[in-house]
Design an enzyme around this catalytic site. Structure first.
Site, PDB file in Angstrom:
ATOM      1  N   ASP A 114     -53.832 -36.721 -58.021  1.00  0.00           N
ATOM      2  CA  ASP A 114     -55.259 -36.559 -58.251  1.00  0.00           C
ATOM      3  C   ASP A 114     -55.527 -36.809 -59.737  1.00  0.00           C
ATOM      4  OD1 ASP A 114     -57.900 -35.893 -58.133  1.00  0.00           O
ATOM      5  OD2 ASP A 114     -57.609 -33.943 -57.194  1.00  0.00           O
ATOM      6  N   GLY A 169     -66.400 -35.996 -52.787  1.00  0.00           N
ATOM      7  CA  GLY A 169     -67.656 -35.268 -52.711  1.00  0.00           C
ATOM      8  C   GLY A 169     -67.983 -34.693 -51.360  1.00  0.00           C
ATOM      9  N   ASP A 174     -55.454 -34.878 -47.636  1.00  0.00           N
ATOM     10  CA  ASP A 174     -54.708 -33.819 -48.310  1.00  0.00           C
ATOM     11  C   ASP A 174     -55.547 -32.561 -48.291  1.00  0.00           C
ATOM     12  OD1 ASP A 174     -55.586 -32.870 -51.376  1.00  0.00           O
ATOM     13  OD2 ASP A 174     -56.563 -34.699 -50.667  1.00  0.00           O
ATOM     14  N   CYS A 228     -43.519 -26.580 -31.187  1.00  0.00           N
ATOM     15  CA  CYS A 228     -43.172 -26.887 -32.573  1.00  0.00           C
ATOM     16  C   CYS A 228     -41.665 -26.829 -32.779  1.00  0.00           C
ATOM     17  CB  CYS A 228     -43.864 -25.909 -33.521  1.00  0.00           C
ATOM     18  SG  CYS A 228     -43.566 -26.253 -35.263  1.00  0.00           S
ATOM     19  N   CYS A 269     -40.167 -26.547 -35.883  1.00  0.00           N
ATOM     20  CA  CYS A 269     -39.806 -25.992 -37.189  1.00  0.00           C
ATOM     21  C   CYS A 269     -38.901 -24.773 -37.035  1.00  0.00           C
ATOM     22  CB  CYS A 269     -41.062 -25.629 -37.982  1.00  0.00           C
ATOM     23  SG  CYS A 269     -41.832 -24.063 -37.481  1.00  0.00           S
ATOM     24  N   CYS A 329     -40.339 -21.546 -35.553  1.00  0.00           N
ATOM     25  CA  CYS A 329     -40.570 -21.544 -34.108  1.00  0.00           C
ATOM     26  C   CYS A 329     -39.283 -21.617 -33.292  1.00  0.00           C
ATOM     27  CB  CYS A 329     -41.478 -22.713 -33.739  1.00  0.00           C
ATOM     28  SG  CYS A 329     -43.157 -22.560 -34.386  1.00  0.00           S
ATOM     29  N   HIS A 364     -43.987 -24.052 -41.141  1.00  0.00           N
ATOM     30  CA  HIS A 364     -44.573 -24.258 -39.812  1.00  0.00           C
ATOM     31  C   HIS A 364     -45.908 -24.986 -39.900  1.00  0.00           C
ATOM     32  CE1 HIS A 364     -46.355 -23.704 -35.899  1.00  0.00           C
ATOM     33  NE2 HIS A 364     -47.421 -23.220 -36.536  1.00  0.00           N
TER      34      HIS A 364
END
Length: 373
Positions: free
Chosen positions: A91, A215, A265, A303, A305, A308, A334
């Site tokens: 950014d 914006g 993002d 999931c 991950c 999980c 997660h």
């Protein structure tokens, strides 16, 4: 490797593509994990990779304050410093200057402000923002812009947008072109269609490698955000990536993909993970809730991950009640995994030509909730 974008399929306005960069390829639509200060909070780089992330975001404002762009360059650049050889978007720092800095003063040259950390004065110009991002070795550099306040009158939005447009030209002139690196312009104009058109046309003439929509997600609400996207994304070059900045909830992402956005993002999944909120295929859970204290089921059956596949809801509840750092680590992992899987599902659906059906199925599961409780 040149910086380029291949549009592979469309389904309505939804797009599936491949972004090619000096640091690797990124399938789109994609969600970028936010690593503001050179780290995704509560996550190692390996843990971020395990979520399926292909690209992360860093921030000019925070890194220019600590440890300093020149120091990052001496340390080998942001990729080496944070153990992320893949693409990094930075950014420009403009939003943080407006929202965090003390005693800021803006004029045609740029923004003069004092650090929110120690009050040190700085002057950030389009040229300096671009230079900082070069020192960080950002794969994708963002132009310096002013994030227009909401609500804004037409005159206020026009003045703000035109300042950002002039800064875009200076940012573009300062950008050091290198093979596989790119710079994005940022379309402003608040909620005014004529101003968005003026901004988009002016930025297209500068031939950026990609285009962001700024914006939005600043208080206008989802309905108005989608309305702005409905007319803004068609204004942008079809052969360049489109990035909606700072968005958002899973439902925001699905709706924005449907309107032609490729990149996102947001701090939401990481911030939520640190505060016991889990995004799941059955909606949002608060793991501090007492209903989870004896729940031996996985957080989300769909999931892959660690939270999980290796732990129960009861254990996650226990970690947050005891304020153990492992709780935020597991839940952040997660949430980021969920966001990545949501975007992968969207991509697969666009390639298969059934994106609308995919969104309907996902939203129906959210609406049904945790039906086994």
């Amino acid at each position: 490797m040149s910086f380029s974008y291949d549009l592979l399929a469309t389904d309505g306005s939804a797009r599936a593509g491949m972004l090619h960069t000096a640091h690797g390829d990124v399938p789109t639509p994609t969600f970028m994990a936010v690593g503001t200060a050179g780290t995704v909070k509560a996550m190692t780089a390996d843990a971020v990779r395990a979520t399926g992330a292909k690209i992360v975001l860093g921030n000019t404002y925070h890194l220019m304050l600590r440890p300093g762009a020149e120091r990052v360059a001496k340390l080998g650049g942001l990729h080496k410093m944070m153990d992320w050889p893949g693409p990094i978007l930075t950014d420009s720092g403009g939003f943080q200057v407006m929202s965090l800095a003390k005693l800021r003063k803006m004029d045609e040259s740029g923004v003069t402000f004092r650090s929110h950390i120690d009050g040190t004065p700085y002057h950030l110009t389009p040229e300096r923002s671009t230079e900082i991002q070069h020192l960080l070795d950002a794969t994708i550099t963002m132009q310096l812009d002013e994030c227009t306040k909401f609500p804004a009158t037409h005159q206020e939005a026009a003045e703000s947008m035109r300042l950002s447009t002039r800064w875009a030209k200076r940012s573009r002139d300062a950008f050091v072109r290198r093979e596989g690196y790119g710079q994005f312009g940022i379309v402003q104009g608040s909620t005014y269609q004529d101003l968005r058109r003026e901004s988009a046309d002016a930025l297209a003439a500068l031939e950026f490698e990609g285009y962001a929509i700024g914006g939005l997600a600043v208080g206008e609400g989802q309905e108005m955000m989608f309305e702005v996207l409905d007319y803004t994304t068609p204004m942008l070059p079809a052969h360049k990536p489109r990035y909606l900045m700072g968005v958002g909830t899973p439902d925001d992402l699905l709706g924005a993909v449907a309107r032609g956005v490729d990149m996102f993002d947001c701090v939401m999944p990481t911030r939520a993970g640190r505060t016991a909120r889990a995004f799941t295929s059955r909606g949002i859970f608060n793991l501090r809730n007492a209903r989870f204290q004896d729940d031996t089921r996985p957080l989300d059956d769909n999931c892959s991950c660690l939270a999980c596949t290796r732990h129960t809801r009861a254990y996650l509840h226990h970690l947050f009640r005891c304020e153990e750092i492992l709780g935020p680590m597991l839940l952040t992992a997660h949430n980021l995994t969920y966001y990545q899987s949501l975007m992968q599902g969207a991509r697969d659906a666009i390639l298969a030509g059934n994106y609308t059906e995919y969104c309907d199925t996902v939203r129906a599961a959210w609406a049904a909730g945790d039906t086994d409780t």
